[in-house]
Scaffold this active site. Structure first.
Site, PDB file in Angstrom:
ATOM      1  N   HIS A  82      36.348-117.975 -24.385  1.00 43.91           N
ATOM      2  CA  HIS A  82      35.538-117.356 -25.442  1.00 43.91           C
ATOM      3  C   HIS A  82      36.233-117.638 -26.769  1.00 43.91           C
ATOM      4  O   HIS A  82      37.266-117.040 -27.073  1.00 43.91           O
ATOM      5  CB  HIS A  82      35.448-115.845 -25.138  1.00 43.91           C
ATOM      6  CG  HIS A  82      34.770-115.041 -26.189  1.00 43.91           C
ATOM      7  ND1 HIS A  82      34.832-113.658 -26.221  1.00 43.91           N
ATOM      8  CD2 HIS A  82      33.989-115.395 -27.241  1.00 43.91           C
ATOM      9  CE1 HIS A  82      34.126-113.207 -27.247  1.00 43.91           C
ATOM     10  NE2 HIS A  82      33.615-114.240 -27.884  1.00 43.91           N
ATOM     11  N   MET A 114      27.936-109.787 -26.957  1.00 45.53           N
ATOM     12  CA  MET A 114      29.055-108.904 -27.306  1.00 45.53           C
ATOM     13  C   MET A 114      28.561-107.460 -27.293  1.00 45.53           C
ATOM     14  O   MET A 114      27.595-107.119 -27.980  1.00 45.53           O
ATOM     15  CB  MET A 114      29.606-109.230 -28.706  1.00 45.53           C
ATOM     16  CG  MET A 114      30.379-110.534 -28.820  1.00 45.53           C
ATOM     17  SD  MET A 114      31.670-110.811 -27.590  1.00 45.53           S
ATOM     18  CE  MET A 114      32.758-109.407 -27.865  1.00 45.53           C
TER      19      MET A 114
END
Ligand code: DX5
Ligand code: ZN
Length: 213
Positions: A64, A135
């Protein structure tokens, strides 16, 4: 349901042991949070660190990238042994180009949005990606509180996948514990990232198993 423990919450002094431990505990992916101190207000580690861990484990490396202009680091990330490379929509002017760059290196390409970004921003790339990361906290730190309103984006992505026949996995990241995991699964998540919840427990197998229910 796949579980991706986030290395950000591991003990950095004994990283290799921590990774072997969560692999033995049944983790599916190792979630690797690269932070540059620019895109997010924190600095973590980069390809030199996770590249050193690559020979130690056969876990899928789920990288990520919380870095500004991620196109600068795709090649180094791939060479260090990433299997999935996920870039922020907000971090580049050229999200489509970066996705092509990742795929050209033979890696799975993911795209991620912050809590303040709508799913509609991704419409043009949903057919191209292998993974979409939602997220569920604002990126930068482990141990934050899950933002419940982000769950609507998970179900939206699931509906879009069915409607258009897209193939991406839906991953969630931030504040995932036994309770919020259930909400994420109900909304349609396929992969749960979890950092502090897993690494703060001594029995990592019990922690991982508790997220799958
Ligand atoms: C946050 C990172 C997350 C973080 C999750 O910027 O992307 O992967 O490590 O940690 P927890 O599960 O503690 O919220
Ligand atoms: Zn992450």
């Amino acid at each position: 349901m796949k579980i991706a423990p986030s290395m950000l919450s591991a003990n950095f002094a004994t990283l290799a042991d921590e990774i072997k431990n969560i692999e033995a505990a049944g983790a599916d992916y190792l979630h690797i949070d690269v932070m540059d101190g620019m895109f997010v207000p924190n600095i973590s580690f980069g390809p030199m660190v996770f590249g050193a861990l690559r020979p130690m484990t056969s876990l899928i490396f789920d990288c990520h990238l919380m870095v500004q202009d991620p196109e600068r680091y795709i090649e180094a990330t791939a060479l260090a042994g990433a299997d999935i490379i996920t870039v922020h929509y907000e971090a580049t002017k050229h999200i489509h180009r970066v996705i092509q760059q990742i795929k050209a290196l033979g890696k799975k390409a993911g795209v991620v949005i912050n809590p303040g970004t709508p799913v509609a921003a991704l419409n043009a790339v949903l057919s191209e990606v292998d993974l979409v990361l939602i997220m569920t906290v604002n990126p930068g730190f482990g141990g934050q509180v899950f933002i419940e309103s982000t769950l609507k984006k998970v179900s939206k992505l699931k509906d879009l996948r069915t409607e258009h026949g897209y193939h991406y996995e839906i991953e969630v990241d931030g504040g995932v514990n036994a309770e919020t995991a259930r909400q994420c699964i109900e909304a349609g998540a396929d992969v749960l990232v979890s950092g502090s919840y897993i690494f703060n427990q001594t029995d990592r197998k019990a922690a991982i198993d508790s997220l799958r229910i």
